[in-house]
Design a protein around this motif. Structure first.
Motif, PDB file in Angstrom:
ATOM      1  N   ARG A 280       0.797  -1.223   0.000  1.00  0.00           N
ATOM      2  CA  ARG A 280       0.000   0.000   0.000  1.00  0.00           C
ATOM      3  C   ARG A 280       0.832   1.277   0.000  1.00  0.00           C
ATOM      4  O   ARG A 280       0.421   2.289  -0.524  1.00  0.00           O
ATOM      5  CB  ARG A 280      -0.953   0.010   1.198  1.00  0.00           C
ATOM      6  N   ASN A 281       1.997   1.249   0.622  1.00  0.00           N
ATOM      7  CA  ASN A 281       2.751   2.491   0.756  1.00  0.00           C
ATOM      8  C   ASN A 281       4.213   2.305   0.389  1.00  0.00           C
ATOM      9  O   ASN A 281       4.624   2.574  -0.711  1.00  0.00           O
ATOM     10  CB  ASN A 281       2.587   3.039   2.190  1.00  0.00           C
ATOM     11  N   GLY A 282       5.010   1.835   1.321  1.00  0.00           N
ATOM     12  CA  GLY A 282       6.420   1.586   1.046  1.00  0.00           C
ATOM     13  C   GLY A 282       7.342   2.755   1.310  1.00  0.00           C
ATOM     14  O   GLY A 282       8.553   2.663   1.074  1.00  0.00           O
ATOM     15  N   GLU A 283       6.818   3.869   1.827  1.00  0.00           N
ATOM     16  CA  GLU A 283       7.655   5.046   2.040  1.00  0.00           C
ATOM     17  C   GLU A 283       8.778   4.767   3.033  1.00  0.00           C
ATOM     18  O   GLU A 283       9.931   5.138   2.806  1.00  0.00           O
ATOM     19  CB  GLU A 283       6.808   6.217   2.529  1.00  0.00           C
ATOM     20  N   SER A 284       8.466   4.105   4.135  1.00  0.00           N
ATOM     21  CA  SER A 284       9.507   3.873   5.132  1.00  0.00           C
ATOM     22  C   SER A 284      10.566   2.896   4.639  1.00  0.00           C
ATOM     23  O   SER A 284      11.743   3.003   5.013  1.00  0.00           O
ATOM     24  CB  SER A 284       8.894   3.375   6.448  1.00  0.00           C
ATOM     25  N   GLU A 285      10.193   1.942   3.788  1.00  0.00           N
ATOM     26  CA  GLU A 285      11.181   1.030   3.209  1.00  0.00           C
ATOM     27  C   GLU A 285      12.123   1.778   2.265  1.00  0.00           C
ATOM     28  O   GLU A 285      13.321   1.480   2.202  1.00  0.00           O
ATOM     29  CB  GLU A 285      10.487  -0.112   2.463  1.00  0.00           C
TER      30      GLU A 285
END
Length: 215
Positions: free
Chosen positions: A35-40
């Motif tokens: 859904r996001n992946g920003e922190s990865e």
């Protein structure tokens, strides 16, 4: 919709699609989704920014849904990428359902994918193998491990092993689903500097990335 259900090395592993997104469930516990992946992406970007080397030799611990790998291969300062993932099915899913999220990089010549337990592989690796950057995302963080064995990564012996595989001036970054004061203090006692990056998520507490530099 369940797309795949397998008995992996660490128990049951499920890949499912929900409202157009993919989710990985480990032993009934939500692990990650697309859904996001920003922190990865921050995990990789912040760690690379913390070192001076070019042609960075980068290790990713945990392939997951592939956001970290996609970020690594898109970074112009990264030269070689090694991914260590313990579950064969996760690697296989990047040949089908999850390929777009890892930018199809599992098959790149600059990317080496190893199916192994991260700590065991590091212990057995050649003596002359070192990395400029290590980006580690093998579970939900130091206080919420997917399996009891993963806790070793965050303990004194695990940190010592990681340091032994760092090139001079290298950095290690850890992903966590929540802040851990005890772990942050442990890092500060072992590394020259530690940076904590909080990444807001749509629901719940912020994801946290710890970037620890050896010098």
């Amino acid at each position: 919709m369940v797309l795949s259900r397998v008995h992996g090395r660490q128990g049951e592993l499920v890949l499912r699609r929900v409202d157009g997104h993919f989710e990985i469930i480990s032993n009934g516990v939500f692990l990650m989704d697309t859904r996001n992946g920003e922190s990865e992406r921050v995990l990789v970007g912040a760690a690379v920014d913390a070192v001076k080397a070019d042609g960075v030799r980068l290790l990713i611990g945990g392939l997951g849904v592939g956001f970290s790998l996609a970020e690594a291969v898109s970074n112009p300062r990264v030269g070689e990428v090694t991914v260590v993932e313990c579950e064969p099915s996760v690697i296989a899913w990047h040949g089908s359902h999850l390929s777009d999220f890892s930018a199809g990089a599992v098959g790149d010549r600059e990317v080496t994918v190893v199916c192994a337990d991260l700590l065991a592989w590091l212990r057995q690796a050649p003596d002359d193998l070192f990395f400029d950057v290590m980006c580690l995302d093998i579970d939900n963080g130091p206080d919420w491990t997917v399996t009891p064995a993963n806790a070793a990564l965050y303990g004194e012996s695990g940190l010592e092993l990681l340091v032994s595989r760092l090139a001079p001036g290298g950095a290690v970054a850890f992903w966590s689903a929540a802040a851990s004061e005890v772990f942050a203090e442990r890092l500060a006692s072992r590394f020259a500097s530690v940076r904590t990056v909080e990444v807001s998520v749509p629901r719940g507490p912020a994801d946290v990335v710890y970037v620890a530099c050896a010098s």
